[in-house]
Design a protein around this motif. Structure first.
Motif, PDB file in Angstrom:
ATOM      1  N   SER A 592       3.975 -10.161  -4.674  1.00  0.00           N
ATOM      2  CA  SER A 592       3.733  -9.132  -3.664  1.00  0.00           C
ATOM      3  C   SER A 592       4.613  -7.936  -3.972  1.00  0.00           C
ATOM      4  N   THR A 593       4.141  -6.744  -3.627  1.00  0.00           N
ATOM      5  CA  THR A 593       4.830  -5.522  -4.033  1.00  0.00           C
ATOM      6  C   THR A 593       5.381  -4.758  -2.834  1.00  0.00           C
ATOM      7  N   ASP A 594       6.384  -3.930  -3.118  1.00  0.00           N
ATOM      8  CA  ASP A 594       7.031  -3.097  -2.104  1.00  0.00           C
ATOM      9  C   ASP A 594       7.401  -1.756  -2.725  1.00  0.00           C
ATOM     10  N   GLY A 595       6.555  -0.751  -2.555  1.00  0.00           N
ATOM     11  CA  GLY A 595       6.896   0.577  -3.042  1.00  0.00           C
ATOM     12  C   GLY A 595       5.834   1.255  -3.871  1.00  0.00           C
ATOM     13  N   GLN A 596       4.669   0.625  -4.035  1.00  0.00           N
ATOM     14  CA  GLN A 596       3.626   1.239  -4.860  1.00  0.00           C
ATOM     15  C   GLN A 596       3.191   2.625  -4.380  1.00  0.00           C
ATOM     16  N   PRO A 597       3.167   2.890  -3.052  1.00  0.00           N
ATOM     17  CA  PRO A 597       2.764   4.243  -2.640  1.00  0.00           C
ATOM     18  C   PRO A 597       3.633   5.334  -3.256  1.00  0.00           C
ATOM     19  N   ASP A 604       0.500  -1.143  -1.209  1.00  0.00           N
ATOM     20  CA  ASP A 604       1.070  -2.378  -1.739  1.00  0.00           C
ATOM     21  C   ASP A 604       0.084  -3.518  -1.610  1.00  0.00           C
ATOM     22  N   GLY A 605       0.284  -4.564  -2.431  1.00  0.00           N
ATOM     23  CA  GLY A 605      -0.687  -5.639  -2.448  1.00  0.00           C
ATOM     24  C   GLY A 605      -0.121  -6.950  -2.931  1.00  0.00           C
ATOM     25  N   LEU A 606      -1.026  -7.904  -3.150  1.00  0.00           N
ATOM     26  CA  LEU A 606      -0.696  -9.225  -3.677  1.00  0.00           C
ATOM     27  C   LEU A 606      -1.487  -9.429  -4.959  1.00  0.00           C
ATOM     28  N   PHE A 607      -0.811  -9.920  -6.010  1.00  0.00           N
ATOM     29  CA  PHE A 607      -1.379 -10.016  -7.349  1.00  0.00           C
ATOM     30  C   PHE A 607      -1.150 -11.410  -7.919  1.00  0.00           C
ATOM     31  N   ARG A 608      -2.138 -11.907  -8.664  1.00  0.00           N
ATOM     32  CA  ARG A 608      -1.980 -13.165  -9.402  1.00  0.00           C
ATOM     33  C   ARG A 608      -1.742 -12.856 -10.872  1.00  0.00           C
ATOM     34  N   ASP A 628       1.414   2.609   4.537  1.00  0.00           N
ATOM     35  CA  ASP A 628       2.836   2.518   4.866  1.00  0.00           C
ATOM     36  C   ASP A 628       3.344   1.091   4.908  1.00  0.00           C
ATOM     37  N   GLY A 629       2.464   0.096   4.723  1.00  0.00           N
ATOM     38  CA  GLY A 629       2.867  -1.296   4.858  1.00  0.00           C
ATOM     39  C   GLY A 629       3.406  -1.880   3.560  1.00  0.00           C
ATOM     40  N   GLU A 630       4.072  -3.004   3.692  1.00  0.00           N
ATOM     41  CA  GLU A 630       4.628  -3.753   2.563  1.00  0.00           C
ATOM     42  C   GLU A 630       4.086  -5.165   2.611  1.00  0.00           C
ATOM     43  N   THR A 631       3.777  -5.745   1.443  1.00  0.00           N
ATOM     44  CA  THR A 631       3.288  -7.118   1.349  1.00  0.00           C
ATOM     45  C   THR A 631       4.470  -8.064   1.223  1.00  0.00           C
ATOM     46  N   CYS A 632       4.587  -9.025   2.115  1.00  0.00           N
ATOM     47  CA  CYS A 632       5.735  -9.929   2.126  1.00  0.00           C
ATOM     48  C   CYS A 632       5.285 -11.387   2.262  1.00  0.00           C
ATOM     49  N   GLY A 633       6.229 -12.281   1.978  1.00  0.00           N
ATOM     50  CA  GLY A 633       6.096 -13.694   2.296  1.00  0.00           C
ATOM     51  C   GLY A 633       4.825 -14.377   1.866  1.00  0.00           C
ATOM     52  N   VAL A 647       2.533  -8.757   6.746  1.00  0.00           N
ATOM     53  CA  VAL A 647       2.407  -7.313   6.577  1.00  0.00           C
ATOM     54  C   VAL A 647       3.549  -6.657   7.351  1.00  0.00           C
ATOM     55  N   GLN A 648       4.449  -6.052   6.612  1.00  0.00           N
ATOM     56  CA  GLN A 648       5.634  -5.445   7.213  1.00  0.00           C
ATOM     57  C   GLN A 648       5.473  -3.927   7.315  1.00  0.00           C
ATOM     58  N   HIS A 649       6.049  -3.361   8.325  1.00  0.00           N
ATOM     59  CA  HIS A 649       6.092  -1.924   8.644  1.00  0.00           C
ATOM     60  C   HIS A 649       4.796  -1.143   8.372  1.00  0.00           C
ATOM     61  N   PRO A 650       3.620  -1.612   8.848  1.00  0.00           N
ATOM     62  CA  PRO A 650       2.424  -0.754   8.757  1.00  0.00           C
ATOM     63  C   PRO A 650       2.628   0.495   9.614  1.00  0.00           C
ATOM     64  N   GLY A 651       2.106   1.622   9.154  1.00  0.00           N
ATOM     65  CA  GLY A 651       2.224   2.850   9.928  1.00  0.00           C
ATOM     66  C   GLY A 651       3.645   3.345  10.086  1.00  0.00           C
ATOM     67  N   GLU A 652       4.507   3.054   9.120  1.00  0.00           N
ATOM     68  CA  GLU A 652       5.932   3.400   9.210  1.00  0.00           C
ATOM     69  C   GLU A 652       6.170   4.887   9.425  1.00  0.00           C
ATOM     70  N   GLU A 653       5.316   5.734   8.874  1.00  0.00           N
ATOM     71  CA  GLU A 653       5.532   7.182   8.927  1.00  0.00           C
ATOM     72  C   GLU A 653       5.123   7.814  10.253  1.00  0.00           C
TER      73      GLU A 653
END
Length: 722
Positions: A592-597, A604-608, A628-633, A647-653
Motif C-alpha cells: 500500500s502506498t502513501d504519497g503518490q499524489p 494512493d493504492g494497493l498493489f500486488r 487526499d486519502g492514504e492506503t493503510c493496513g 482508508v486514512q485521511h480522505p478529503g484531508e485538504e
C-alpha cells in the motif's frame, strides 16, 4: 487562509505535486520542513546522559521521588492444528499462483473522489470513524460530537488493521483490530465547537480499537457488532505496562508515575503486526509532535522535540504534554515504543516494550526462527534513520493454555537488539541517478550491529536502559546505514526473506546531507524503493545477510530511474512511496502506498508484486483510494477472495463546509458526488470482494450499526476500473 493555519502548515506550497501540506502538519509535524534529525557522522557519540539527568534535576524538581494460537492475515503461517511453521519449512512448500485473479486497474488521478476496484469486484464499509461500539454508545452526529461520545465510538484515521477469526466459530466470528494514528480537527468538527471540546474529542479519537465482527458464512461480508463482548477502546487514560530495560529507571519516572512502570495512553500509532501467539503489535511513530520540550538536549534534537507550541495544543489541558512543567521532564521518553495488545481479553493491560527500542516505529513484525526464538523487525520512519531487528532470549511456547499465552507475551521483554549496516558491491558506480550497475542489480551484503546482547548493552558508555530509551543515539555510535525512511518491514513466511519499504527521502544527497549508497541509490529520492533481505543460511537470528533492491519505484513512463526486479518496466503499474506491506497465501507481496499524489500525480493504492519466477518484479494495481486519502493496513484473505484496507485521511485538504471528499457515504448518484445531509469524509475499514458474492451475505449490520449511503446501489459504492 488564517495566519494560524499558515503557521501550522510550513509545507504549504513546498510539497510535490498534489501532496497535502495538511497531512505533513498533522501526521508527522512537518518533518520534511524541519532540520534533519540525524546529523551524526556515525563515528562519534555526544554524552546525553549527563544532559538528560541535569535537565530532570532542574525541570523535574517537583517530581515524587482461553485462546488457541491463531493466524491473522499479516501474521506468521500456521501448520495443521495451529502450530507455527519455521521459515525454512515454509520455504520448502514454496509459493504458488495467486488465488486472487484480477485485471489491474488504471492509475486514478489524484483529484478523483472514488474508491476504485477492478472490474468484477465490489466494496463495502466494515466500520467508519464515529460508528458506535457499545450498547450505550450514541450514534455519530457530525454536528454535535463530544469527547464522551467519541470514547464510545470507533476512532479516527485507522492505520494498521488485522482480522483474526475467533476459534470455534467456524469462520463466522472474528475480531478486528485497528489503531488510530492522528486527527484532522479542521474537517472533523464545526468551527463553532469550543476549542476545549475540540481538543478533548480529538484526544478520544486517538488510540486503538478492538471490534467483534460477524458474518453468515465465508461468502458473506463481515459486519461489526455493537456491544460485542470483545469490543474495546484504548484511550489516552488507558494504562500500559512498560516492560524491558527502561521500566522503573530514572529516564521514565514522572510525578504521576514515580515507579516508572505505568504509562497512560499511546500516540501516533502507525503500522503494526500480529504475533504467532495471537496478540497485536502497534508502532508509536510521530509522538514528537505532541510534546513541548526545552529542545536543548542532544536527545530532544535527535528525536525532533522542540519548545514550540504543538499544533493540537494538548499541553493547555494536560501538563504532561509540556515537559518543562515540574515533574514531567520524562514524559516524552514514555512514547515511541512497540505496543502489544491482547484483542481476546478486554480486561488485559496492554504493554509497551522498551527492549525493541524507542524511535519512530512504523510497526513490528514477528517470525519464529528455526530454534524457537522469535525475531521482530522494525523500521524507524525518519529521513536518514535506521532498520532494526530484535531476537528474543527465550523460545516461544507452542501450547495453547493460558499459561503458554502469558509466557509468550513476555518474549519481547528480553533479548537482543540490532541495527542494520548495508554494503553494496557496486559502490563506484552509484552516482545518484538510479542507473543500474553493470552487474544488473543493486545488491550486496550486510550485518546486524549489536546494541543490546542478552539484555546487556553492547554500546560503549551506555547502559542497557539508556540504549532502550535513547536508541537513536545508541545506534549513531555503532555506524549503521542511514536509510530513506524505512517504514513497514515484513518477513515472508514462504521464504524467510524480509522486505523493507523505504518510502522516500527528497533530502538524500542534497547539500551536506548524507550522499547516496547502493542501498539508497537515488539523489532526491522522491518515489522510494523496496529492499529484499536474505538472512545468512536462512537463519532469522543470524547477524549477517545479503540484500538486493526488489523495486526502485516511480512511473517508468516519465522516470528512467526505475527498476522492477528485472521485469519489463513498460508492463507494470506505476507505483510510488511504498508504505505498508502484506503477503497473500501464495507468498506474493502486497504494497500500500502513501504519497503518490505528490510524486506521480495518482491516488494512493494497493498493489500486488510477484516475487518468484519469470514475472518477478511485476507490479499490478488492485485498488485506489479517494482523493487526499492514504492506503493503510492491507489484509489479504485471498483464500476467501477478500481484501481489506484502511482508508486514512480522505478529503484531508478540505475544511468544514467545504469538504473535498464524501467517502464513504456517497449519495446514490454515480456520476458526481453531491452533498448528502451531514455528509463529510470518514476514515474507514473497507472490504473488497467479487461481484457475484455481493448479494449472498446479509447486508444488514450487526446490532445497532449505522447505515451509510452507497455511491452506487448495485455496486455497494464501488467504481470499477477496467
Amino acid at each position: 487562509m488564517s495566519d494560524t493555519k499558515r503557521r501550522l502548515l510550513p509545507m504549504l506550497g513546498h510539497t510535490n505535486g498534489k501532496r497535502s501540506a495538511v497531512t505533513c502538519a498533522l501526521k508527522c509535524d512537518n518533518a520534511c520542513a524541519a532540520a534533519v534529525c540525524n546529523t551524526s557522522s556515525n563515528n562519534y557519540f555526544r554524552d546525553i546522559v549527563s544532559n538528560e539527568l541535569s535537565r530532570r534535576a532542574v525541570v523535574g524538581a517537583g517530581a515524587a521521588g482461553a485462546l488457541t494460537m491463531l493466524v491473522g492475515a499479516n501474521s506468521a503461517a500456521a501448520a495443521p492444528g495451529g502450530a507455527r511453521i519455521a521459515p525454512a519449512v515454509a520455504a520448502k512448500r514454496g509459493g504458488g499462483k495467486s488465488k486472487l485473479a484480477f485485471t489491474p486497474i488504471d492509475p486514478v488521478d489524484a483529484l478523483v473522489d472514488d474508491f476504485t476496484v477492478p472490474d468484477g469486484y465490489s466494496w463495502r464499509t466494515v466500520i467508519r470513524w464515529g460508528d458506535p461500539l457499545f450498547r450505550n454508545s450514541p450514534g455519530f452526529d457530525a454536528n454535535n460530537q463530544t469527547a464522551a461520545a467519541q470514547e464510545l465510538q470507533f476512532g479516527y484515521n485507522c492505520d494498521y488493521t488485522d482480522i483474526i477469526e475467533i476459534p470455534g466459530s467456524k469462520g463466522r466470528r472474528a475480531v478486528l483490530f485497528a489503531n488510530h494514528e492522528y486527527t484532522n480537527e479542521n474537517i472533523m468538527f464545526p468551527p463553532e465547537m469550543p476549542a476545549e471540546e475540540v481538543r478533548a474529542t480529538a484526544r478520544a479519537a486517538h488510540g486503538l480499537s478492538v471490534v467483534e465482527l460477524v458474518r453468515k458464512n465465508k461468502n458473506a461480508p463481515w459486519t461489526y457488532v455493537v456491544g460485542g463482548r470483545l469490543n474495546r477502546r484504548f484511550l489516552m487514560e488507558t494504562p500500559y505496562e512498560l516492560t524491558g530495560p527502561a521500566a522503573g529507571t530514572e529516564f521514565v519516572k514522572t510525578i504521576d508515575d514515580p515507579s516508572g512502570r505505568t504509562i497512560l495512553g499511546t500516540l501516533g500509532n502507525c503500522a503494526g503486526g500480529t504475533t504467532p501467539w495471537g496478540t497485536i503489535l502497534s508502532g508509536e511513530e510521530n509522538f514528537n509532535g505532541y510534546f513541548v520540550t526545552p529542545g536543548t538536549s542532544d536527545a530532544d534534537r535527535r528525536y525532533g522535540l522542540t519548545p514550540s507550541p504543538t499544533g493540537r495544543r494538548w499541553e493547555i489541558d494536560d501538563p504532561r504534554f509540556d515537559t518543562r512543567n515540574a515533574g514531567y521532564a520524562n514524559e516524552a521518553n514514555r512514547f515511541g515504543y512497540i505496543v502489544e495488545v491482547d484483542p481476546f481479553d478486554p480486561t488485559s493491560t496492554p504493554k509497551k516494550h522498551s527492549m525493541l527500542g524507542r524511535f519512530k516505529h512504523e510497526g513490528a513484525n514477528v517470525i519464529v526462527a528455526d530454534d524457537g526464538r522469535v525475531v521482530a523487525y522494525s523500521g524507524d520512519d525518519e529521513r536518514f534513520d535506521y532498520l532494526y531487528k530484535f531476537v528474543s532470549r527465550n523460545k516461544v511456547r507452542k501450547g495453547n493454555t493460558p499459561a503458554d499465552r502469558r509466557a509468550n507475551m513476555n518474549l519481547l521483554s528480553e533479548g537482543s537488539l540490532y541495527v542494520a549496516r548495508f554494503q553494496g558491491n557496486s559502490v563506484p558506480e552509484i552516482d545518484g541517478t538510479g542507473s543500474l550497475p553493470t552487474d544488473g542489480a543493486f545488491d550486496g551484503v550486510g550485518e546486524w550491529l549489536p546494541l543490546i546482547i542478552n539484555n546487556r548493552s553492547a554500546v560503549p558508555g551506555m547502559t542497557t536502559a539508556e540504549v532502550a530509551v535513547f536508541t537513536r543515539l545508541a545506534a549513531d555510535k555503532v555506524g549503521p546505514t542511514k536509510m530513506d525512511r524505512a517504514e513497514d518491514v515484513e518477513p515472508n513466511l514462504h521464504t524467510g526473506k524480509v522486505y523493507v519499504a523505504c518510502t522516500n527521502n527528497t533530502n538524500r544527497g542534497v547539500g551536506s546531507n548524507t550522499p547516496v549508497d547502493e542501498a539508497n541509490p537515488r539523489t532526491r529520492n522522491r518515489d522510494g524503493h523496496v529492499v529484499e533481505i536474505t538472512e545468512n543460511g536462512g537463519d532469522q537470528t543470524s547477524t549477517r545477510f545479503t540484500w538486493n533492491l526488489l523495486l526502485v519505484c516511480g512511473d517508468p513512463s516519465t522516470n528512467a530511474s526505475t527498476y522492477f526486479g528485472g521485469y519489463p518496466a513498460d508492463k507494470v503499474s506505476p507505483i510510488s512511496c511504498p508504505d505498508n506491506l502484506a503477503f497473500d497465501s501464495a507468498g506474493n507481496l502486497w504494497i500500500s502506498t502513501d504519497g503518490q499524489p505528490g510524486t506521480i500525480g495518482y491516488c494512493d493504492g494497493l498493489f500486488r508484486v510477484t516475487l518468484e519466477g519469470r514475472e518477478r518484479g511485476r507490479v499490478d494495481q488492485f485498488l485506489a483510494v479517494p482523493r487526499d486519502g492514504e492506503t493503510c493496513g492491507p489484509i489479504i484473505h485471498d483464500d476467501e477472495q477478500n481484501v481489506f484496507v484502511a482508508v486514512q485521511h480522505p478529503g484531508e485538504e478540505g475544511s468544514w463546509g467545504a469538504h473535498t471528499s464524501l467517502f464513504p457515504d456517497y449519495v446514490p448518484e454515480w456520476s458526481a458526488p453531491k452533498r448528502g445531509e451531514g455528509a463529510l469524509p470518514r476514515p474507514s475499514v473497507i472490504q473488497v470482494f467479487p461481484d457475484e458474492r455481493k448479494r449472498q451475505g446479509d447486508d444488514k449490520p450487526g446490532r445497532g450499526r449505522g447505515k451509510g449511503k452507497p455511491r452506487n446501489d448495485e455496486n455497494r459504492g464501488g467504481r470499477n476500473n477496467k
